[in-house]
Design an enzyme around this catalytic site. Structure first.
Site, PDB file in Angstrom:
ATOM      1  N   LYS A  55       0.879  -1.176   0.000  1.00  0.00           N
ATOM      2  CA  LYS A  55       0.000   0.000   0.000  1.00  0.00           C
ATOM      3  C   LYS A  55       0.915   1.225   0.000  1.00  0.00           C
ATOM      4  O   LYS A  55       1.539   1.545   1.014  1.00  0.00           O
ATOM      5  CB  LYS A  55      -0.918   0.017   1.217  1.00  0.00           C
ATOM      6  CG  LYS A  55      -1.964   1.134   1.152  1.00  0.00           C
ATOM      7  CD  LYS A  55      -2.891   1.088   2.361  1.00  0.00           C
ATOM      8  CE  LYS A  55      -4.039   2.073   2.176  1.00  0.00           C
ATOM      9  NZ  LYS A  55      -3.579   3.465   2.016  1.00  0.00           N
ATOM     10  N   PHE A 143      -0.568  -1.192 -10.897  1.00  0.00           N
ATOM     11  CA  PHE A 143      -1.126  -2.360 -10.225  1.00  0.00           C
ATOM     12  C   PHE A 143      -2.411  -2.932 -10.815  1.00  0.00           C
ATOM     13  O   PHE A 143      -2.819  -4.026 -10.440  1.00  0.00           O
ATOM     14  CB  PHE A 143      -1.331  -2.074  -8.736  1.00  0.00           C
ATOM     15  CG  PHE A 143      -2.194  -0.873  -8.432  1.00  0.00           C
ATOM     16  CD1 PHE A 143      -3.567  -0.934  -8.510  1.00  0.00           C
ATOM     17  CD2 PHE A 143      -1.601   0.319  -8.047  1.00  0.00           C
ATOM     18  CE1 PHE A 143      -4.354   0.161  -8.224  1.00  0.00           C
ATOM     19  CE2 PHE A 143      -2.387   1.426  -7.741  1.00  0.00           C
ATOM     20  CZ  PHE A 143      -3.767   1.349  -7.831  1.00  0.00           C
TER      21      PHE A 143
END
Length: 220
Positions: A55, A143
């Protein structure tokens, strides 16, 4: 999900043309959101077929590419293309006719992410952009892939979308890269990945389900 302007959606619905809505270059799509898990262990259980990603402590970007034309949008559908000419140049190497890709833009210094407040100086900048590009260099971590060459990928699994993304990206080390993934159900391996992310100056990790489809504005 294909039209973020709810006023326009209402107009289209009133005209009975919702089935005519199509993905268009330069119109940002509504992104997939996430929720906080009570623990890493529980997240691994809930994901069923888990994959772990970092993250990032950066700026979530939705990248639109059509030919050599590139547009960059924030999570809130703001056009920030002019603030990131360096990212635009890197995106021109993406191997697609048309595509919409998600990634994170990070301000980097000596291999470590700068605070988001530093990156926000670039996001807000309207003038003297080239100086800011030099003063606040960025790195892009990619991503997810939402749309590719005429096909919307919301019904494709994360596994399928990731494979298509890998085939579409020409990485530039340290500047334009795919996000690192760890496929595991092992809690110890997951905890090490989490600690490595924190040691690298990032916020933590995301746990996703490899079999999950893309559900805009819903929680993973």
């Amino acid at each position: 999900f294909l039209e973020p302007n709810y006023g326009k959606v209402a107009e289209i619905a009133k005209a009975g043309k919702l089935d005519k809505v199509r993905v268009e270059f330069g119109i940002p799509l509504i992104p997939l959101l996430a929720i906080k898990a009570p623990s890493l262990e529980q997240a691994l259980i809930d994901a069923e077929n888990p994959v772990i990603e970092v993250k990032f402590d950066g700026f979530r970007a939705q990248i639109h590419k059509k030919g050599n034309n590139v547009m960059i949008y924030s999570r809130r559908q703001e056009n920030v293309t002019k603030a990131f000419p360096d990212v635009v140049d890197l995106c021109k190497n993406i191997k697609c006719k048309t595509c919409i890709i998600e990634g994170e833009i990070l301000a980097m210094e000596k291999g470590k992410p700068m605070p988001f407040q530093k990156l926000s100086q670039r996001i807000r900048r309207k003038h003297d952009i080239e100086r800011m590009v030099k003063e606040i260099p960025v790195q892009v971590k990619l991503f997810d892939l939402m749309y590719l060459n005429g096909k919307l990928l919301f019904s494709s699994s994360l596994r399928e979308r990731r494979k298509l993304l890998e085939n579409s990206i020409k990485e530039v080390k340290g500047r334009f890269e795919l996000s690192k993934m760890l496929i595991t159900k092992n809690l110890k391996k997951a905890e090490k990945f989490y600690k490595d992310a924190l040691n690298a100056g990032q916020e933590g990790v995301m746990v996703k389900n490899l079999d999950a489809t893309y559900q805009p504005e819903r929680h993973v």
